[in-house]
Scaffold this motif. Structure first.
Motif, PDB file in Angstrom:
ATOM      1  N   UNK A 547       0.808  -1.214   0.000  1.00 40.41           N
ATOM      2  CA  UNK A 547       0.000   0.000   0.000  1.00 40.41           C
ATOM      3  C   UNK A 547       0.829   1.246   0.000  1.00 40.41           C
ATOM      4  N   UNK A 548       2.184   1.068  -0.080  1.00 39.82           N
ATOM      5  CA  UNK A 548       3.083   2.231  -0.031  1.00 39.82           C
ATOM      6  C   UNK A 548       2.800   3.046   1.219  1.00 39.82           C
ATOM      7  N   UNK A 549       2.568   2.325   2.298  1.00 33.78           N
ATOM      8  CA  UNK A 549       2.345   2.971   3.598  1.00 33.78           C
ATOM      9  C   UNK A 549       1.234   3.994   3.544  1.00 33.78           C
ATOM     10  N   UNK A 550       0.103   3.628   2.923  1.00 29.13           N
ATOM     11  CA  UNK A 550      -1.027   4.551   2.863  1.00 29.13           C
ATOM     12  C   UNK A 550      -2.080   4.128   3.870  1.00 29.13           C
ATOM     13  N   UNK A 551      -2.803   5.093   4.303  1.00 31.24           N
ATOM     14  CA  UNK A 551      -3.906   4.862   5.240  1.00 31.24           C
ATOM     15  C   UNK A 551      -5.174   5.360   4.582  1.00 31.24           C
ATOM     16  N   UNK A 552      -6.218   4.633   4.794  1.00 29.43           N
ATOM     17  CA  UNK A 552      -7.482   5.079   4.210  1.00 29.43           C
ATOM     18  C   UNK A 552      -7.745   6.518   4.601  1.00 29.43           C
ATOM     19  N   UNK A 553      -8.159   7.277   3.610  1.00 27.46           N
ATOM     20  CA  UNK A 553      -8.434   8.673   3.894  1.00 27.46           C
ATOM     21  C   UNK A 553      -9.524   8.787   4.952  1.00 27.46           C
ATOM     22  N   UNK A 554      -9.763   9.988   5.301  1.00 28.56           N
ATOM     23  CA  UNK A 554     -10.691  10.271   6.405  1.00 28.56           C
ATOM     24  C   UNK A 554     -12.040   9.611   6.156  1.00 28.56           C
ATOM     25  N   UNK A 555     -12.364   8.630   6.982  1.00 29.10           N
ATOM     26  CA  UNK A 555     -13.649   7.948   6.894  1.00 29.10           C
ATOM     27  C   UNK A 555     -14.498   8.406   8.068  1.00 29.10           C
ATOM     28  N   UNK A 556     -15.561   9.099   7.798  1.00 27.22           N
ATOM     29  CA  UNK A 556     -16.401   9.651   8.870  1.00 27.22           C
ATOM     30  C   UNK A 556     -17.839   9.231   8.647  1.00 27.22           C
ATOM     31  N   UNK A 557     -18.459   8.764   9.666  1.00 28.83           N
ATOM     32  CA  UNK A 557     -19.895   8.533   9.609  1.00 28.83           C
ATOM     33  C   UNK A 557     -20.579   9.417  10.628  1.00 28.83           C
ATOM     34  N   UNK A 558     -21.677   9.971  10.223  1.00 30.34           N
ATOM     35  CA  UNK A 558     -22.466  10.722  11.195  1.00 30.34           C
ATOM     36  C   UNK A 558     -22.913   9.767  12.296  1.00 30.34           C
ATOM     37  N   UNK A 559     -22.886  10.249  13.494  1.00 31.81           N
ATOM     38  CA  UNK A 559     -23.244   9.396  14.636  1.00 31.81           C
ATOM     39  C   UNK A 559     -24.612   8.775  14.436  1.00 31.81           C
ATOM     40  N   UNK A 560     -24.726   7.522  14.851  1.00 29.83           N
ATOM     41  CA  UNK A 560     -25.992   6.819  14.686  1.00 29.83           C
ATOM     42  C   UNK A 560     -27.091   7.525  15.463  1.00 29.83           C
ATOM     43  N   UNK A 561     -28.169   7.777  14.790  1.00 26.35           N
ATOM     44  CA  UNK A 561     -29.251   8.532  15.418  1.00 26.35           C
ATOM     45  C   UNK A 561     -30.061   7.637  16.332  1.00 26.35           C
ATOM     46  N   UNK A 562     -30.627   8.248  17.369  1.00 27.20           N
ATOM     47  CA  UNK A 562     -31.540   7.518  18.244  1.00 27.20           C
ATOM     48  C   UNK A 562     -32.929   7.400  17.629  1.00 27.20           C
ATOM     49  N   UNK A 563     -33.164   8.101  16.502  1.00 28.70           N
ATOM     50  CA  UNK A 563     -34.457   8.073  15.838  1.00 28.70           C
ATOM     51  C   UNK A 563     -34.510   6.959  14.794  1.00 28.70           C
ATOM     52  N   UNK A 588     -39.282  14.249  21.666  1.00 29.23           N
ATOM     53  CA  UNK A 588     -38.209  15.224  21.868  1.00 29.23           C
ATOM     54  C   UNK A 588     -38.033  16.159  20.674  1.00 29.23           C
ATOM     55  N   UNK A 589     -38.902  16.024  19.677  1.00 25.90           N
ATOM     56  CA  UNK A 589     -38.767  16.858  18.479  1.00 25.90           C
ATOM     57  C   UNK A 589     -39.704  18.049  18.562  1.00 25.90           C
ATOM     58  N   UNK A 590     -39.530  18.886  19.572  1.00 16.79           N
ATOM     59  CA  UNK A 590     -40.390  20.055  19.773  1.00 16.79           C
ATOM     60  C   UNK A 590     -39.582  21.293  20.125  1.00 16.79           C
ATOM     61  N   UNK A 591     -38.346  21.327  19.651  1.00 18.11           N
ATOM     62  CA  UNK A 591     -37.446  22.446  19.949  1.00 18.11           C
ATOM     63  C   UNK A 591     -37.623  23.521  18.886  1.00 18.11           C
ATOM     64  N   UNK A 592     -38.063  24.724  19.307  1.00 17.02           N
ATOM     65  CA  UNK A 592     -38.296  25.809  18.344  1.00 17.02           C
ATOM     66  C   UNK A 592     -37.013  26.320  17.708  1.00 17.02           C
ATOM     67  N   UNK A 593     -35.865  25.981  18.305  1.00 16.32           N
ATOM     68  CA  UNK A 593     -34.599  26.431  17.718  1.00 16.32           C
ATOM     69  C   UNK A 593     -34.105  25.474  16.634  1.00 16.32           C
ATOM     70  N   UNK A 594     -34.847  24.392  16.379  1.00 17.00           N
ATOM     71  CA  UNK A 594     -34.453  23.398  15.376  1.00 17.00           C
ATOM     72  C   UNK A 594     -35.416  23.431  14.192  1.00 17.00           C
ATOM     73  N   UNK A 595     -34.902  22.983  13.065  1.00 18.89           N
ATOM     74  CA  UNK A 595     -35.722  22.810  11.858  1.00 18.89           C
ATOM     75  C   UNK A 595     -35.675  21.337  11.475  1.00 18.89           C
ATOM     76  N   UNK A 596     -36.837  20.761  11.172  1.00 22.22           N
ATOM     77  CA  UNK A 596     -36.944  19.341  10.874  1.00 22.22           C
ATOM     78  C   UNK A 596     -37.241  19.188   9.386  1.00 22.22           C
ATOM     79  N   UNK A 597     -36.297  18.544   8.639  1.00 19.87           N
ATOM     80  CA  UNK A 597     -36.338  18.549   7.171  1.00 19.87           C
ATOM     81  C   UNK A 597     -36.318  17.139   6.617  1.00 19.87           C
ATOM     82  N   UNK A 598     -37.218  16.915   5.633  1.00 19.33           N
ATOM     83  CA  UNK A 598     -37.209  15.694   4.831  1.00 19.33           C
ATOM     84  C   UNK A 598     -36.595  16.033   3.471  1.00 19.33           C
ATOM     85  N   UNK A 599     -35.857  15.063   2.882  1.00 20.28           N
ATOM     86  CA  UNK A 599     -35.282  15.299   1.554  1.00 20.28           C
ATOM     87  C   UNK A 599     -35.008  13.966   0.874  1.00 20.28           C
TER      88      UNK A 599
END
Length: 712
Positions: A547-563, A588-599
């Motif tokens: 692998x010529x001393x390579x490391x997989x690039x940054x692999x990030x997953x968004x934290x698993x949701x409780x929903x 718990x989805x009643x926070x006026x400071x949040x926006x809840x979006x479907x896409x």
């Protein structure tokens, strides 16, 4: 003539049961046939009388035609009146000298006591010559001024508390309730008003002189300190200040306790408590026998004092509320008075026992709270009653609590708003405990650490390009938006071994060096948690000679949701029909400071972005057979547009003839590795298994693989 008329009035008064005696009570408590409002009683009289006849009727019963001085009285009378009736009330011309007939020259209307009318509700302004006023029927309780004061109408009488007018020939008695005596405030005998106590309906001389004398001292000598007093007897002691029109007695008075009992409202157990009795009675009327009860079983008999005051000293052995009462009886007197004393126990040795946040409990030395959520502080004192607790953080005053028994554990709830004001982090609270007999007030300190729910967890493996084989450890960079401090659990699974390691993270960003080498591919699972929540991410790292001393690039997953997303009827349908998407847990989805979006974005048959907690997929937006459309739900912070949480679901259409197909993994399935192939097998129920479209998802980029398979 006047004496004859007065005698007739006396005979008429005695012959009427309802007018036998005018007994005026100084209280807002009214007889059943009268209504209470403010400091007066009001009677709605259905008898029909002329204006002067109505006023005379009210006077015989101790009152006068009603004065409507404000809007509150107006509305009160309106609620209790018949809107279909005209009613006399106490407004008359200030220049009128004979209310039996319209005056020849009218003045402005005033109340019968001569005071100006500052509040009014006239249908129209009173015209010159108007002599008296009545409430006009069917007008919404508006007033009308009239010249004809002789027409016979129902009327309203007002009986003012603490004020009485006694007309000549009326047998007027002042009476106070049980345990109370008369106190004379002032009075006069004579005439100050043309409208009161009109003894004759005839027109008086056009010129006359009237005066009055101060009657306060005579009334005090006759009535002060008594429960019942006949004031008619006092009227005979004066001359006649107004011989042509006749005089009347006007007095102001109040009732008060016949004796006063003085004792502290609050005292401590075993304190010396002084109890004193002060007599206000007319003691010349006879001796009184008095006894004092302390409320805890003790009775003390008081002899008639040489002066007007007597006192005792008493101690209470136990805390509680006690009724201290004195009762005096005589030949024609029965007077009582009582006071309540609150005996409290001083506070000793108090402190916090436990803290509660949701369903979790914490020892006082490790108190924690969840940000924007309520929490409880449980406290207790070793001794003390009627305890008031107060919590303070610097200059901020938090909720308090008052309890009767302090040695019983009590919870104080700190509201979500207060927790938000405190903010994340550890805070030093001062809790005060006090009652009326503990000096100085006691206090204790409590540290409360406010934590946020864990969110925004991201991590990736960092390895130098040139020396991954020579490196003695694995370096992982971790960042967290909210929730610190947290514990981190690293789980490493390699080609030939696996291990775990735990670290503590006190800042939002940190780099951790794990003392193991990378050999081949390594799967890294990271879990971050505090006492209230947790979050996880997955990563991969790879290092080898090829692998010529390579490391997989940054692999990030968004934290698993409780929903989780629920699809109705299902996320996999067998025909084109509408599908309703909703969240499994929306509490718990009643926070006026949040926006809840479907896409849903490419690849998606109907790309869109829409706000809300639910979404409906139209029939024409259901994917073509065997294709998958991924629908996302995101929780977005309105302030910075950052995604706080997200979850997704795949929607597909599987025709009925393929509904019994199954997919299995036949090779490379356990611990999937980057360098190894994975074989998947599809099995159909039947002889004809069509070509299928296969999809696989990479977190870094979405790609589609088209594979043609034959039935195996």
């Amino acid at each position: 003539m006047i004496q004859t008329y007065m005698l007739l009035l006396i005979l008429m008064t005695l012959s009427s049961l309802s007018c036998a005696e005018n007994k005026t009570e100084v209280t807002v408590s009214c007889p059943e046939h009268r209504n209470a409002f403010g400091a007066s009683c009001y009677e709605f009289v259905g008898l029909r009388r002329s204006f002067s006849g109505a006023q005379a009727w009210c006077e015989r019963h101790g009152g006068h035609l009603v004065f409507i001085r404000d809007e509150g009285t107006q509305y009160f009378l309106q609620r209790h009146s018949d809107p279909k009736k005209d009613l006399w009330f106490g407004a008359a011309s200030s220049a009128s000298t004979n209310l039996q007939y319209p005056p020849t020259a009218g003045g402005p209307l005033t109340w019968l006591d001569g005071s100006d009318i500052t509040y009014s509700s006239w249908v129209s302004s009173p015209q010159p010559g108007a002599a008296c006023g009545h409430i006009l029927r069917d007008s919404g309780f508006q007033w009308e001024a009239t010249r004809d004061c002789n027409k016979r109408l129902p009327f309203i009488c007002q009986f003012e508390s603490g004020r009485s007018i006694a007309c000549a020939g009326h047998n007027t008695t002042l009476r106070c309730g049980s345990g109370r005596v008369l106190m004379i405030d002032g009075g006069f005998y004579g005439r100050k008003n043309i409208h009161y106590c009109r003894s004759s309906p005839l027109t008086p001389p056009t010129q006359f002189q009237c005066g009055w004398v101060d009657a306060a001292e005579a009334l005090r000598a006759h009535c002060h300190g008594r429960q019942v007093c006949q004031i008619t007897e006092v009227m005979h002691t004066f001359g006649e200040p107004c011989p042509q029109l006749g005089s009347y007695l006007s007095l102001d008075y109040h009732c008060r306790e016949g004796l006063t009992l003085s004792v502290s409202a609050v005292a401590a157990v075993s304190d010396d408590i002084s109890i004193s009795v002060n007599w206000l009675l007319d003691l010349q009327r006879g001796d009184l026998n008095c006894k004092l009860t302390t409320g805890d079983g003790h009775i003390i008999y008081l002899r008639s004092p040489e002066g007007l005051e007597s006192g005792v000293v008493h101690k209470y052995a136990h805390p509680g509320s006690f009724v201290v009462a004195v009762e005096c009886t005589g030949s024609d007197t029965h007077i009582t008075a009582q006071k309540i004393i609150d005996i409290q126990e001083p506070i000793r040795n108090f402190g916090v026992i436990t803290c509660y946040a949701g369903k979790l409990s914490f020892h006082a030395a490790n108190c924690k709270a969840l940000y924007k959520e309520p929490f409880q502080i449980q406290m207790e004192v070793n001794a003390g009653t009627n305890v008031t607790y107060r919590i303070q953080s610097d200059e901020m005053l938090l909720p308090g609590l008052s309890v009767v028994r302090g040695n019983v554990p009590q919870n104080i709830t700190v509201t979500p708003q207060m927790v938000e004001q405190l903010g994340p982090g550890c805070h030093q609270l001062t809790i005060y405990a006090s009652n009326m007999v503990t000096f100085p007030k006691m206090s204790t300190n409590l540290q409360v650490c406010v934590l946020e729910k864990v969110s925004g967890l991201q991590a990736f493996v960092v390895t130098e390009q040139d020396d991954c084989l020579d490196s003695t450890d694995i370096t992982v960079s971790v960042s967290l938006e909210r929730g610190v401090p947290v514990l981190l659990l690293f789980t490493f699974t390699g080609d030939d071994n696996s291990f775990t390691e735990t670290r503590k993270m006190n800042t939002r960003k940190d780099v951790f060096h794990i003392g193991h080498q990378i050999h081949g591919s390594v799967q890294v699972k990271l879990k971050a948690w505090n006492v209230f929540s947790s979050s996880e991410v997955d990563m991969f790292a790879f290092c080898s000679k090829d692998s010529a001393a390579t490391v997989a690039k940054k692999h990030i997953r968004v934290a698993r949701s409780s929903q989780t997303i629920d699809a109705k009827p299902s996320e996999s349908v067998d025909k084109k029909e509408k599908i309703e998407l909703s969240l499994h847990d929306v509490q718990n989805l009643n926070d006026n400071s949040k926006r809840y979006q479907w896409s849903c974005t490419n690849p998606c048959k109907c790309q869109f972005s829409s706000d809300g907690l639910t979404y409906e997929i139209r029939k024409d937006c259901v994917p073509t057979p065997f294709e998958f459309n991924k629908y996302h739900f995101k929780v977005i912070n309105k302030a910075d547009n950052n995604v706080d949480d997200s979850v997704s679901i795949c929607i597909t259409l599987t025709p009925k003839k393929m509904s019994k197909a199954s997919i299995t993994c036949t090779d490379g399935c356990n611990q999937v590795q980057i360098v190894k192939d994975v074989k998947l097998k599809i099995t159909c129920d039947g002889d004809d298994c069509e070509n299928h479209v296969w999809y696989t998802e990479d977190q870094r980029v979405y790609s589609q693989w088209l594979v043609s398979l034959n039935q195996l």
